[in-house]
Each structure stands twice: as C-alpha cells, then as structure tokens.
Write an enzyme that holds these catalytic residues in place. Structure first.
Site, PDB file in Angstrom:
ATOM      1  N   GLY A  61       0.787  -1.130  -0.164  1.00 19.90           N
ATOM      2  CA  GLY A  61      -0.085   0.186   0.096  1.00 19.90           C
ATOM      3  C   GLY A  61       0.896   1.189  -0.057  1.00 19.90           C
ATOM      4  CB  CYS A  62       0.238   4.583  -1.339  1.00 17.99           C
ATOM      5  SG  CYS A  62      -1.347   4.809  -0.484  1.00 17.99           S
ATOM      6  CE1 TYR A  63      -1.285   8.082   4.417  1.00 15.78           C
ATOM      7  CE2 TYR A  63      -3.347   6.897   4.008  1.00 15.78           C
ATOM      8  CZ  TYR A  63      -2.693   8.251   4.275  1.00 15.78           C
ATOM      9  OH  TYR A  63      -3.509   9.355   4.229  1.00 15.78           O
TER      10      TYR A  63
ATOM     11  N   GLY B 252       5.702   4.351   2.442  1.00 16.25           N
ATOM     12  CA  GLY B 252       6.221   5.344   2.876  1.00 16.25           C
ATOM     13  C   GLY B 252       6.572   5.171   4.195  1.00 16.25           C
TER      14      GLY B 252
END
Length: 835
Positions: free
Chosen positions: A650-652, A655
């Site tokens: 996932g993007c979160y 990061g």
C-alpha cells in the site's frame, strides 16, 4: 563473503554530485578512467558514490603537514585537483612546522616545547603568522595553476581561548568552529584551504596545532574521512618497522596503547584519533597517507596508508544457545542468499548448530554472523560454512574486522566460492592456495603440506556439481558438499535475468517485449500504470480491461491503439500463453476469481504468468511475495527467479516502512505515524473524502485505529505501529510525520547516517539533510520517496522523521513496474523516470 576494507557494495557513477564543479562531464569521465589505473572500476565507483552520498562539506577534512608543502607541493595539488574534478570538495587544514623552525633559526630564536606543545611568544607568533599566510598562498596558487578554484582562509574559522597563557604564551585551545565560512567557500565552487591559526573573541591571534585544528573541524562537520597527509605515508610498527595497514579501535586500542613502542608523539596521535572517532559517526574513519598515494587510499579496498576506524566488537561462542535467535533469524531472513532462495530452513540450520562442534561469530547488533565447522580429527581443516553480513556491516567494515579475528583464531581455514562470485579476487588475495573444478573454487590458507589436502580435493572434485545441502558438519563433508558459503553474496541483475530467461523464455535484452495485461484500469493508479508501460523499453500493453470503459480507446497508451475490453476470469485463463504478467488493479476483495483463473490449470505453480495485485487482498498471504524491493531482502528474493505472485504494498505502508525501517532495532515503544494523503487516494467513486468542495479548508481524519495499512506495516516490519490517516485538499501525494521513541540516545546526524547507509544506492529513495523537511508539493508527480527532518529531542531518545511519497506512483504504479521488472528479469528501473 564481503571483507572489503571500507565502502558500500553496489554503487554507480550516476549518483555523483557536481557541486558547482566547472569541469565538463567528459573531463570528469576522463579523470575517473585515470583513477581506474589505481584500482578496479568497481572499487573506484563504490568510493565515488560513497563519498558523494553526503553533503559536499562532509566528504573529507585533510590535514597536511608542513613538510609536505615543502617537498610534495605539486603532488599534493595534483591529488586535490583529481578529487575536485570528480565533484568532491576536501577541506584542507595545513601546518608549517619545518618552515617556521627554519625562519626562527634565521632570526636567532631557538624553538622551545613543553609536553610537545610549541611555546609561542610574541615574536614567534609574528613569524608563524607570516609563514602560515605564505604557505597557504603557495598551496592555493598551485591549485589555481592546475585550474582548480581554491580560497585561502587564514582566520575566522577557529575561535579559541588561551591554553595556558603563563605556560605556553600565545597558544590557543579551540572553543568553537565557524563552519559557515567553510561551507560558503564550497558553495562558491572553491576548495577551502585553512591555516590552524585561531582568534580569541576579542581578536587576539593564537597558535593551534594543525592536527588539533583538523580534529576540531572534523568534530563539527562529521566528515566521512579525516586524512592526515605526512611524508611517511602511514603509521609504522616501532619494532618490526612494518606499516600498520588497519587499526580497529574497538578491538585493538587498549592492547595497542600498552605496546612498549607506542609512546611520545605516536601515543599522542593514536589517542587523539581515538577520541575524535569516538565522537564521530561510526562510518567516519581516519587515514594517514602520503600525498602521492592519496588516491589509492581513498579509492581502493587495499588502500596505501594506515586506516584507523572504530570497527565493531565481535563476540565468539561455541554454544548456539547463547545466540539471540530472534535477531539472528531476522538477519538470515533478510541477508542470507540460501534462506532467500529457499534452499535452507533457518529452524533446521539453527538446530544443527546445537549438536555440532562449531565456532560462532556475531556482533551485538547482529549485522554479521559467521560459523566455522571444526574438523573431526587433528588433520582436518576448519571450514567456513556461513558468513552473512548486512549492508551496514559492509559499509562499517565489520566484515574486515571479523576476517582478522578468524585469522587469529584459525591457523588454517578452507572455504568455497562460485565462479561468478563478485568477491573472487578478494578470495585469491587472502588464500594460500586454490583448486577450481566446474563452477566452484576451493580456497585454503595456512596449509603447508599439500598432501594434507589431497583427500579433500578428491572429495571436492567428486561432489562439486551435485551437492545441495548446506548443513556442513565437518570440513571433509563440507568439501563433499561443495556448497557456496552464505556470505558469498551476488547482486548481479544480469544473473537474475539469465535465470528468468531459462524459466520464462525471454531475456531482458530480447527484442520481444514483455506483454502486460491490466485488469481494472479505470482508476487513477491504472492510468499512471498505463503511462509507465507506454514508455517502457522492454514491455508493452497487451490487454486493458474496464467494464465502464469497454470498447473505448485507451488514450494514455500512445504506441499503438489498444481498446478497453471487459475481460472475465475465463478470458484470462484462455490467454494464459499470450501474457507475461497480469496486473490486478481492482478494489479490495474482487480479484480472487481472476487470480484463480490464471493459476488453476497451469502445468505447475511456476507455469502461469506473473500476477501482481495492487489491492490489499494478498499482502498478508505468505505464498505471495510482498513487493518492497528496498527492504527486507526482497530484491534478492525476486532475483532468485522463483517469484510468480506479487502483492504490491500500500501507499501509506510503503512510505511508513521506508521512513522507519532503518531505526526499527532501536524502537523503545510504539512509533506514531501521522499520515495525510491527497484525495486521489480515496479513489474515483464519489465520497466525502474525494469531494474537493468538502475538502476545501478542511482536513479529514479517518480509520482512527486498526487501519489496514497499520496492520500491513506491523506485519512486514515485525513491529507494531500507531497509524492515523487523514485526507487533505490536495490531489496527490502523501506526507508522513513519524515520531519514534529510541532505546539509546542519538544525534540528528547519527540518525541520518543510519538512513544514508540503509538506502545507499537506492535510486527511488532520497535522504535529505538534517533539518530539511520534505513537502508534498515537491513529491507530487515524482517516482521516489523523500525522507528528512531527523529532529531529535533534547534527551536524544526520540526522533521525528518526515517522509513524502506520491500515492499513485511509488505508492502504487511505479512500485508495480519496479516489481514486474525484477520478477521478469528486466532492469529494475526500466520505464521509470529516475530522480
């Protein structure tokens, strides 16, 4: 097996920083080629990238003795020019002792010393000031003559107080360093050339020893290298007369200081270097070298002078029960090629250690682990069966420390290497003898009687091509197995491509591009993925499926006309042989029928096309490869050639993990992650979280606990976190502010060093300077992650790190391309615009 003298292991010239260097690219390349004459291309490129990985003022502080300015001025200027031509900015602090003594003698003044410190009266100070200025200008002019900009700095950098005015007269003790003067010089594109003169706050000039001045400057700038250039070219053993190649302070300092020949100036210098390095990050080191051999010392593993470094304390044990099993398991899971390739079970291997006669080595941080199997009889040869190291261990020379320890403990040793091992040259340099059969080479040292190894050679030749076990229980059985030691790690992308060529039927250099089918292309991520495939040199869009867009032309794919279709799971099964990779860009909980259609009916689990899922459906399934190449040894797993199902993170989660992973072994409590995403992260289906009117002048928190990304981060990092997401009024990009409690105290610079080391060579991760906070507006539309901030609290036991990532790119589409490239044996960054 990595036992590099210093430096990271996989680096490229593309990362060089120019910092106002007026040389052209072609000139720089010419200079680099000249450097190849003193070392291999790989060595030179490693160190260039390593030195260029920090701010320009943090490359090196070089202290030059006065005798060097007299006898080797042209050589010194040439060496400094070489460094500047490849984009490096060394900071030079020089002395002028011999020149000063000469002028004092002419003036009828006899030099006087107390405790090795020159007594500096008013007349001596007057002459010293003149000498320093003259010598400073001589070096500046020699550099300018070679076309290298340099700036003389005779004052303003060092503020001092009287060391002892009654005893030493005008001799100073440095109290502060004005680094801005040095940094401004570099920003102007010039090398700073400093004298060691200091001033009191009210302007009185004081004399300071140049070694001490260089050390104080290094304490403030924290450079990778501190270099002392002298006419001898190193430190020498007082009894044998041999040059000391490496001094590892953690292991050798106390014993070294007890040596009878370590006294007077030598003892003082070693103590000062020790105290300096104890203050600096562990990645810093001191080199003592001549001007003539400066390049070899800086750009080759073997070096030329004396390298002094802190090193790491390594422990020995013969009892596997003493090991921290959890930390060892993590080390092996992330760094052992045999574990990554699936040929070794960690549990079985650790159980085998308990019942065998072995010597085990490890460091406190478990960045390195080695096992030597003892022979079963006195005539046997110990066998190095396991040698695993992290990138941090390699960068900080822990591997070299361990090898020196092994040499002390074992008078004889044997080990085996594959023909493609990148460390083969190093093995030959350390071995007394070798024997090659097939694709493996047997090495040994300390064996004087060749009859002693005859039986082992016969076993090695007889079993080299067929062995599969790594559970070596004796030297003789080890030779029978002829298994490559785990430390012999290769990261050749071409080798990975070759493996995939054999299994998938095409290579990365093939004229036939990889065919990619995209299921669920209507969303923002699907559009970005299509754009990346459109620009990909080795891939093409075969199918694009969307129920809402069925029959329309795919406007983001320009190479040829591709029309949207509405493919069913049955359609995917029928097209199994026409597609190399299916990408599932569907909402959570929807793609299982499509995945089953691709997998079911395949001749074997490895006979279906690659599947990459962008949803969260398979991120918690062990049989799917979690696709975060920068962490956890995932890149090596991809390159094993056995990856057929990939769960895109996932993007979160991407990061957050990149923002916290380098510190995870120092977590003292739950890290807290405050995340804000642009409203494109809420998808295209209308909702309050992607309504610009609702978001105007607004910030919406949601999923306050147990968000799926919180669980994803905790699962793959191995540590729980507290994560709270928000939606902002901007379209794309994510900002993550992470507060991390720490088990030990750090400075901000030390924290940043951990991140620089962890992501060295990573093209899609950019580590900013301390205090530089990444912003969303700078990451939107970019394909990398930026990490910065590094603010430490007053106690030094909590740090705040800030990261930004584009949720549609590195958070989704870019990472998907990165994972597809790796799994299909293509260049990892093909089709990705690099920062």
């Amino acid at each position: 097996m990595h036992a590099l003298r210093r430096g990271p292991q996989s680096l490229h010239l593309s990362g060089l920083r120019t910092y106002h260097n007026k040389s052209t690219i072609s000139e720089k390349e010419t200079i680099v080629k000249l450097l190849y004459n003193i070392g291999s291309r790989k060595e030179v490129e490693q160190y260039l990238r390593h030195f260029s990985s920090v701010e320009s003022h943090q490359f090196a502080v070089i202290k030059v003795g006065g005798a060097v300015l007299t006898d080797d001025l042209d050589t010194l200027a040439s060496s400094l020019t070489f460094l500047n031509r490849v984009g490096l900015y060394p900071i030079v602090v020089h002395g002028a002792g011999p020149q000063l003594n000469h002028l004092l003698e002419k003036a009828g003044i006899e030099p006087d010393y107390i405790d090795g410190i020159r007594i500096t009266d008013a007349k001596t100070l007057e002459i010293a000031r003149q000498v320093f200025q003259e010598e400073n200008l001589r070096l500046v002019e020699a550099l300018e003559k070679l076309g290298t900009r340099a700036r003389p700095i005779n004052g303003g950098v060092f503020t001092a107080k009287y060391l002892d005015k009654d005893k030493y007269k005008f001799v100073g003790e440095i109290t502060s360093v004005n680094k801005e003067l040095v940094e401004s010089c570099i920003r102007a594109g010039a090398l700073p050339i400093l004298t060691s003169l200091a001033e009191t706050p009210d302007g009185q000039i004081l004399n300071v020893n140049a070694d001490i001045a260089a050390g104080e400057l290094a304490r403030v700038l924290e450079p990778l290298k501190i270099v002392f250039i002298n006419e001898k070219g190193g430190l020498f053993h007082g009894e044998t007369g041999k040059k000391l190649d490496v001094i590892n302070l953690d292991e050798e300092y106390e014993d070294l200081m007890k040596e009878s020949w370590v006294r007077y100036g030598t003892k003082l210098k070693i103590r000062e270097i020790h105290d300096l390095l104890m203050h600096l990050p562990r990645s810093s080191s001191v080199s003592i070298i001549s001007a003539e051999h400066l390049h070899k010392e800086l750009f080759t593993h073997s070096g030329a002078g004396t390298l002094v470094r802190r090193g790491h304390r390594i422990t020995r044990s013969e009892n596997a029960a003493d090991l921290d099993v959890d930390r060892l398991r993590r080390l092996l899971q992330e760094n052992d090629p045999e574990v990554l390739g699936g040929s070794t079970s960690i549990a079985k291997y650790l159980d085998s250690l308990k019942s065998r006669n072995v010597q085990i080595y490890s460091d406190a941080a478990f960045d390195i682990f080695a096992v030597i199997a003892h022979p079963r009889d006195e005539r046997g040869i110990p066998f190095l069966e396991k040698f695993v190291a992290t990138k941090t261990a390699v960068l900080n020379n822990v591997t070299d420390n361990l090898w020196h320890m092994i040499k002390k403990d074992f008078a004889t040793l044997s080990w085996i290497s594959h023909k493609d091992d990148v460390n083969k040259t190093w093995y030959f340099e350390r071995a007394d003898g070798s024997f090659t059969h097939g694709d493996k080479t047997l090495f040994w040292y300390g064996v004087d009687d060749l009859d002693h190894v005859q039986s082992y050679l016969r076993h090695f030749r007889g079993g080299a091509a067929t062995a599969t076990t790594s559970n070596i229980v004796s030297a003789e059985e080890g030779f029978k197995a002829a298994k490559l030691p785990s430390g012999s790690r290769g990261f050749s992308s071409s080798a990975a491509a070759a493996r995939h060529t054999q299994t998938r039927g095409y290579a990365s250099t093939s004229a036939k591009p990889a065919r990619i089918g995209l299921i669920g292309a209507r969303g923002y991520t699907g559009r970005e993925l299509i754009k990346l495939i459109d620009a990909h040199p080795s891939a093409e869009l075969a199918y694009v499926s969307s129920r809402e867009l069925n029959g329309t032309s795919c406007e983001h794919y320009t190479r040829e006309e591709v029309r949207y279709s509405n493919l069913s799971p049955k359609d995917l099964a029928e097209r199994r042989g026409d597609v190399d990779c299916w990408v599932m860009a569907l909402p959570n909980g929807v793609c299982k029928p499509f995945v089953n259609a691709v997998v079911d009916g395949a001749d074997s689990p490895q006979r279906h096309p690659l599947i990459l899922d962008l949803s969260a459906d398979y991120r918690f399934i062990d049989s799917w490869q979690y696709g975060l190449p920068e962490l956890y040894g995932h890149r090596e797993r991809f390159q094993s050639g056995n990856i057929w199902k990939v769960a895109n993170p996932g993007c979160y989660a991407t990061g957050s993990q990149l923002a916290t992973a380098p510190l995870r072994k120092y977590f003292s409590a739950l890290p807290s992650i405050f995340g804000v995403s642009g409203y494109s992260g809420a998808g295209t289906a209308p909702s309050p979280k992607n309504d610009p009117k609702n978001l105007a002048d607004n910030l919406i928190p949601y999923a306050l606990t147990d968000h799926i990304h919180e669980k994803e981060i905790a699962r793959h990092m191995g540590n729980p976190v507290a994560f709270v997401p928000h939606v902002g009024q901007f379209f794309q990009g994510i900002s993550l502010t992470v507060s991390i409690p720490l088990t030990k105290t750090f400075t901000a610079e030390q924290v940043r060093d951990l991140y620089v080391e962890a992501y060295d060579g990573e093209k899609l991760v950019r580590v900013l300077a301390v205090g530089d906070i990444p912003e969303v507006k700078h990451i939107a539309g970019k394909h990398h992650v930026e990490i910065g901030g590094f603010k430490v609290n007053e106690k030094g036991d909590r740090v705040v790190v800030v990261a930004t990532i584009d949720n549609l790119l590195k958070g989704a589409a870019t990472q998907a391309i990165q994972n597809i490239n790796l799994a299909l044996g293509l260049d990892e960054y093909a089709g990705i615009p690099l920062p």
